[in-house]
Design an enzyme around this catalytic site. Structure first.
Site, PDB file in Angstrom:
ATOM      1  N   SER A  80       0.842  -1.198   0.000  1.00 33.96           N
ATOM      2  CA  SER A  80       0.000   0.000   0.000  1.00 33.96           C
ATOM      3  C   SER A  80       0.875   1.244   0.000  1.00 33.96           C
ATOM      4  O   SER A  80       1.993   1.239   0.540  1.00 33.96           O
ATOM      5  CB  SER A  80      -0.853  -0.011   1.272  1.00 33.96           C
ATOM      6  OG  SER A  80      -1.436   1.245   1.504  1.00 33.96           O
ATOM      7  N   LYS A 111       2.151  -3.578   6.797  1.00 38.87           N
ATOM      8  CA  LYS A 111       2.541  -3.624   5.374  1.00 38.87           C
ATOM      9  C   LYS A 111       4.053  -3.478   5.241  1.00 38.87           C
ATOM     10  O   LYS A 111       4.697  -4.173   4.451  1.00 38.87           O
ATOM     11  CB  LYS A 111       1.815  -2.532   4.587  1.00 38.87           C
ATOM     12  CG  LYS A 111       0.309  -2.753   4.465  1.00 38.87           C
ATOM     13  CD  LYS A 111      -0.025  -3.988   3.636  1.00 38.87           C
ATOM     14  CE  LYS A 111      -1.501  -4.269   3.580  1.00 38.87           C
ATOM     15  NZ  LYS A 111      -1.831  -5.574   2.997  1.00 38.87           N
ATOM     16  N   TYR A 140      -1.662  -0.558  11.018  1.00 46.07           N
ATOM     17  CA  TYR A 140      -1.919  -1.135   9.691  1.00 46.07           C
ATOM     18  C   TYR A 140      -0.724  -0.901   8.769  1.00 46.07           C
ATOM     19  O   TYR A 140      -0.224  -1.823   8.123  1.00 46.07           O
ATOM     20  CB  TYR A 140      -3.197  -0.529   9.077  1.00 46.07           C
ATOM     21  CG  TYR A 140      -3.357  -0.852   7.608  1.00 46.07           C
ATOM     22  CD1 TYR A 140      -3.713  -2.137   7.205  1.00 46.07           C
ATOM     23  CD2 TYR A 140      -3.121   0.102   6.622  1.00 46.07           C
ATOM     24  CE1 TYR A 140      -3.838  -2.454   5.853  1.00 46.07           C
ATOM     25  CE2 TYR A 140      -3.242  -0.198   5.280  1.00 46.07           C
ATOM     26  CZ  TYR A 140      -3.604  -1.466   4.893  1.00 46.07           C
ATOM     27  OH  TYR A 140      -3.710  -1.776   3.556  1.00 46.07           O
TER      28      TYR A 140
HETATM   29  P1  NAD Z   1     -11.094  -6.660   1.414  1.00 49.47           P
HETATM   30  O1  NAD Z   1     -11.300  -6.597   2.888  1.00 49.47           O
HETATM   31  O2  NAD Z   1     -12.276  -6.459   0.533  1.00 49.47           O
HETATM   32  O3  NAD Z   1     -10.410  -8.044   1.023  1.00 49.47           O
HETATM   33  C1  NAD Z   1      -9.570  -8.769   1.895  1.00 49.47           C
HETATM   34  C2  NAD Z   1     -10.118 -10.176   1.976  1.00 49.47           C
HETATM   35  O4  NAD Z   1      -9.275 -10.947   2.832  1.00 49.47           O
HETATM   36  C3  NAD Z   1     -11.528 -10.232   2.558  1.00 49.47           C
HETATM   37  O5  NAD Z   1     -12.372 -10.929   1.677  1.00 49.47           O
HETATM   38  C4  NAD Z   1     -11.357 -10.973   3.879  1.00 49.47           C
HETATM   39  O6  NAD Z   1     -12.494 -11.771   4.184  1.00 49.47           O
HETATM   40  C5  NAD Z   1     -10.098 -11.786   3.626  1.00 49.47           C
HETATM   41  N1  NAD Z   1      -9.309 -12.103   4.825  1.00 49.47           N
HETATM   42  C6  NAD Z   1      -8.918 -11.261   5.812  1.00 49.47           C
HETATM   43  N2  NAD Z   1      -8.178 -11.908   6.719  1.00 49.47           N
HETATM   44  C7  NAD Z   1      -8.077 -13.197   6.292  1.00 49.47           C
HETATM   45  C8  NAD Z   1      -7.430 -14.350   6.785  1.00 49.47           C
HETATM   46  N3  NAD Z   1      -6.741 -14.317   7.932  1.00 49.47           N
HETATM   47  N4  NAD Z   1      -7.538 -15.504   6.092  1.00 49.47           N
HETATM   48  C9  NAD Z   1      -8.260 -15.558   4.933  1.00 49.47           C
HETATM   49  N5  NAD Z   1      -8.895 -14.490   4.417  1.00 49.47           N
HETATM   50  C10 NAD Z   1      -8.798 -13.323   5.087  1.00 49.47           C
HETATM   51  O7  NAD Z   1      -9.943  -5.619   1.064  1.00 49.47           O
HETATM   52  P2  NAD Z   1      -9.422  -5.100  -0.343  1.00 49.47           P
HETATM   53  O8  NAD Z   1      -9.753  -3.671  -0.441  1.00 49.47           O
HETATM   54  O9  NAD Z   1      -9.829  -6.014  -1.425  1.00 49.47           O
HETATM   55  O10 NAD Z   1      -7.856  -5.179  -0.088  1.00 49.47           O
HETATM   56  C11 NAD Z   1      -7.097  -6.301  -0.459  1.00 49.47           C
HETATM   57  C12 NAD Z   1      -5.668  -6.098   0.005  1.00 49.47           C
HETATM   58  O11 NAD Z   1      -5.157  -4.892  -0.543  1.00 49.47           O
HETATM   59  C13 NAD Z   1      -5.495  -5.980   1.516  1.00 49.47           C
HETATM   60  O12 NAD Z   1      -4.309  -6.645   1.889  1.00 49.47           O
HETATM   61  C14 NAD Z   1      -5.350  -4.491   1.738  1.00 49.47           C
HETATM   62  O13 NAD Z   1      -4.595  -4.197   2.882  1.00 49.47           O
HETATM   63  C15 NAD Z   1      -4.620  -4.071   0.473  1.00 49.47           C
HETATM   64  N6  NAD Z   1      -4.848  -2.666   0.114  1.00 49.47           N
HETATM   65  C16 NAD Z   1      -6.123  -2.205  -0.013  1.00 49.47           C
HETATM   66  C17 NAD Z   1      -6.335  -0.861  -0.308  1.00 49.47           C
HETATM   67  C18 NAD Z   1      -7.726  -0.302  -0.401  1.00 49.47           C
HETATM   68  O14 NAD Z   1      -7.884   0.908  -0.251  1.00 49.47           O
HETATM   69  N7  NAD Z   1      -8.758  -1.096  -0.652  1.00 49.47           N
HETATM   70  C19 NAD Z   1      -5.243  -0.022  -0.513  1.00 49.47           C
HETATM   71  C20 NAD Z   1      -3.952  -0.538  -0.397  1.00 49.47           C
HETATM   72  C21 NAD Z   1      -3.769  -1.875  -0.084  1.00 49.47           C
HETATM   73  C1  WQD Z   2      -9.277  10.060   0.827  1.00 45.43           C
HETATM   74  C2  WQD Z   2      -9.492  11.551   1.051  1.00 45.43           C
HETATM   75  C3  WQD Z   2      -9.827  12.148   3.351  1.00 45.43           C
HETATM   76  C4  WQD Z   2     -13.691  10.115   3.840  1.00 45.43           C
HETATM   77  C5  WQD Z   2      -6.787   5.015   3.122  1.00 45.43           C
HETATM   78  C6  WQD Z   2      -5.736   4.313   3.947  1.00 45.43           C
HETATM   79  C7  WQD Z   2      -4.648   3.799   3.056  1.00 45.43           C
HETATM   80  C8  WQD Z   2      -5.211   2.953   1.908  1.00 45.43           C
HETATM   81  C9  WQD Z   2      -6.357   3.604   1.215  1.00 45.43           C
HETATM   82  C10 WQD Z   2      -5.078   0.635   2.443  1.00 45.43           C
HETATM   83  C11 WQD Z   2      -8.756  12.110   2.280  1.00 45.43           C
HETATM   84  C12 WQD Z   2     -11.071  12.452   2.543  1.00 45.43           C
HETATM   85  C13 WQD Z   2     -12.501  10.613   3.318  1.00 45.43           C
HETATM   86  C14 WQD Z   2     -14.741  11.026   4.183  1.00 45.43           C
HETATM   87  C15 WQD Z   2     -13.328  12.853   3.449  1.00 45.43           C
HETATM   88  N1  WQD Z   2      -5.726   1.711   2.361  1.00 45.43           N
HETATM   89  N2  WQD Z   2     -12.325  11.955   3.130  1.00 45.43           N
HETATM   90  N3  WQD Z   2     -14.509  12.370   3.973  1.00 45.43           N
HETATM   91  O1  WQD Z   2      -6.920   8.111   3.713  1.00 45.43           O
HETATM   92  O2  WQD Z   2      -5.956   8.277   1.366  1.00 45.43           O
HETATM   93  O3  WQD Z   2      -6.169   6.090   2.425  1.00 45.43           O
HETATM   94  O4  WQD Z   2      -7.309   4.089   2.168  1.00 45.43           O
HETATM   95  O5  WQD Z   2      -3.902   0.453   2.317  1.00 45.43           O
HETATM   96  O6  WQD Z   2      -3.784   3.087   3.862  1.00 45.43           O
HETATM   97  O7  WQD Z   2      -5.199   5.244   4.879  1.00 45.43           O
HETATM   98  O8  WQD Z   2      -8.205   7.257   1.684  1.00 45.43           O
HETATM   99  O9  WQD Z   2     -10.557   7.273   0.985  1.00 45.43           O
HETATM  100  O10 WQD Z   2     -10.017   7.362   3.459  1.00 45.43           O
HETATM  101  O11 WQD Z   2      -9.557   9.350   2.042  1.00 45.43           O
HETATM  102  O12 WQD Z   2     -13.182  14.064   3.303  1.00 45.43           O
HETATM  103  O13 WQD Z   2     -15.795  10.655   4.674  1.00 45.43           O
HETATM  104  O14 WQD Z   2     -10.888  11.773   1.319  1.00 45.43           O
HETATM  105  O15 WQD Z   2      -9.615  13.128   4.332  1.00 45.43           O
HETATM  106  O16 WQD Z   2      -8.341  13.410   1.947  1.00 45.43           O
HETATM  107  P1  WQD Z   2      -6.781   7.548   2.370  1.00 45.43           P
HETATM  108  P2  WQD Z   2      -9.669   7.746   2.067  1.00 45.43           P
END
Ligand code: NAD
Ligand code: WQD
Length: 338
Positions: A125, A153, A149
């Site tokens: 991430s 990562k 979190y």
């Molecule tokens: P998500 O929660 O929709 O998907 C994660 C999945 O993993 C879920 O279906 C959950 O049930 C499963 N899971 C969690 N713990 C588990 C375990 N111990 N064993 C088996 N399954 C398990 O999230 P997502 O948005 O699809 O994100 C996927 C990955 O990408 C995550 O690792 C997340 O940290 C990373 N990521 C997401 C974002 C984002 O904003 N969505 C951004 C950066 C990184």
């Molecule tokens: C985006 C912008 C908020 C909600 C997070 C995690 C990051 C990654 C992605 C997993 C910011 C603003 C948001 C609301 C708002 N996840 N906002 N009102 O914070 O960039 O990243 O998700 O790895 O680790 O920190 O994403 O979508 O929460 O926010 O004004 O109700 O929207 O302040 O500027 P962020 P976000």
């Protein structure tokens, strides 16, 4: 490389990646404990992709299950999405985050080692850039973490580096996602957060569909052109395609590979709200609120390494991200249970 174990493959990004894997002729085997996903997702993957993926409900921390799966399905490579991802929750429950995200990954890597599976693509991430202020963020920008979190990562990335250094047979890829948004263009698959969404796009979508009254914009005094926070929003379909490119790249290339997956452009909260308003056909109510603790003013990627080495770049526009989210949200106001 044909049979791909997809941990967390029932989740938001994993499920849509499975559709793209199937379209490319690969066979995903999903392992997901359904902590943050619904079993109905598997039916949707089948409906959209025209082929049902193998699905096992189980936990990545279950070593015996992993041993069985890796051998039974003759797995060639693993895409590791499974984990917990809510920043605020990680502050309140750090042990769950270290257990799922760090310990879970260790169990997975040990099982892979013993099964002779040496190719792993990991969901990292942009959070690993901590509170860096110099934009755009490059893969060699110093990393840090501002919450548990983010630390999970970062720790996993460090573990991958150490494992690769200890045994050159491994090919490990860490994909640093920026802000994934959007849905499958069919409108049949998308993000389905439980409770009040933490992230901007699902919150706006729920305002648009009438589930929430108004967007609260966190901060209007950032040093950005309109005063609201800027992020690099990337269409989940582009992200999914990035995983295919990473798998292809990993083939025959040992070592640790780190890539930003972003567009290279930042958009403000107000720009996102306006874009979504265009997609749903009305102006969306909002109010201004104080800054959210821990937020940076702006964050966007330098995606040139992925472009030059993976041959991948994001192609979908902000309007597509909003149109696809709206198609999913308006037809599924309550997500997969609609
Ligand atoms: P998500 O929660 O929709 O998907 C994660 C999945 O993993 C879920 O279906 C959950 O049930 C499963 N899971 C969690 N713990 C588990 C375990 N111990 N064993 C088996 N399954 C398990 O999230 P997502 O948005 O699809 O994100 C996927 C990955 O990408 C995550 O690792 C997340 O940290 C990373 N990521 C997401 C974002 C984002 O904003 N969505 C951004 C950066 C990184
Ligand atoms: C985006 C912008 C908020 C909600 C997070 C995690 C990051 C990654 C992605 C997993 C910011 C603003 C948001 C609301 C708002 N996840 N906002 N009102 O914070 O960039 O990243 O998700 O790895 O680790 O920190 O994403 O979508 O929460 O926010 O004004 O109700 O929207 O302040 O500027 P962020 P976000």
């Amino acid at each position: 490389m044909k049979r791909i174990l997809v941990t967390g493959g029932a989740g938001y990004i994993g499920s849509i990646t499975c559709v793209q894997l199937i379209a490319a002729g690969l066979q995903p085997v999903i392992l997901d404990n359904l902590h943050n996903a619904k079993a109905a997702v598997i039916d949707r993957i089948e409906q959209v992709a025209g082929q049902r993926p193998a699905f096992v409900q189980g936990d990545i921390r279950d070593r015996a299950l992993l041993d069985h799966l890796l051998r039974e399905h003759a797995i060639d490579a693993v895409i590791h999405f499974a984990g917990l991802k809510a920043v605020g929750e990680s502050v309140a429950q750090p042990l769950s985050y270290y257990d799922n995200n760090v310990h879970g990954t260790l169990v997975l890597i040990e099982a892979m080692r013993d099964a002779g599976v040496r190719t792993l693509v990991f969901s990292s991430s942009a959070t690993v850039y901590g509170d860096a202020t110099q934009m755009p963020l490059r893969e060699d920008t110093p990393t840090s973490a501002t919450n548990p979190y983010g630390r999970t990562k970062l720790m996993v990335e460090q573990i991958l580096a150490d494992v690769v250094a200890s045994d050159p047979a491994w090919s490990m890829t860490a994909l640093r996602y920026f802000n994934p948004v959007g849905a499958h263009p069919s409108g049949l698959m998308g993000e389905d957060p439980q409770g009040v969404p933490n992230n901007l796009m699902p919150f706006i979508a729920q305002v648009a569909v009438g589930r929430r009254e108004a967007l609260r914009i966190f901060g209007r005094d950032y040093p950005t052109p309109d005063g609201t926070g800027m992020r690099d929003y990337i269409h989940v379909m582009d992200l999914a395609d990035g995983h295919l490119a990473a798998l292809n790249h990993a083939h025959g290339r040992a070592g640790l590979h780190v890539f930003n997956l972003g567009t290279g452009h930042g958009n403000s909260v107000l720009e996102m709200l306006a874009a979504f308003g265009r997609a749903c056909g009305r102006e969306l109510p909002h109010e201004f609120a104080p800054r959210r603790p821990g937020d940076v003013a702006a964050c966007w990627a330098d995606p040139t390494r992925a472009e030059s080495q993976l041959g991948w770049c994001a192609t979908r526009t902000l309007d597509q991200m909003c149109a696809d989210t709206w198609r999913w949200q308006s037809t599924h106001p309550n997500g997969y249970e609609s």
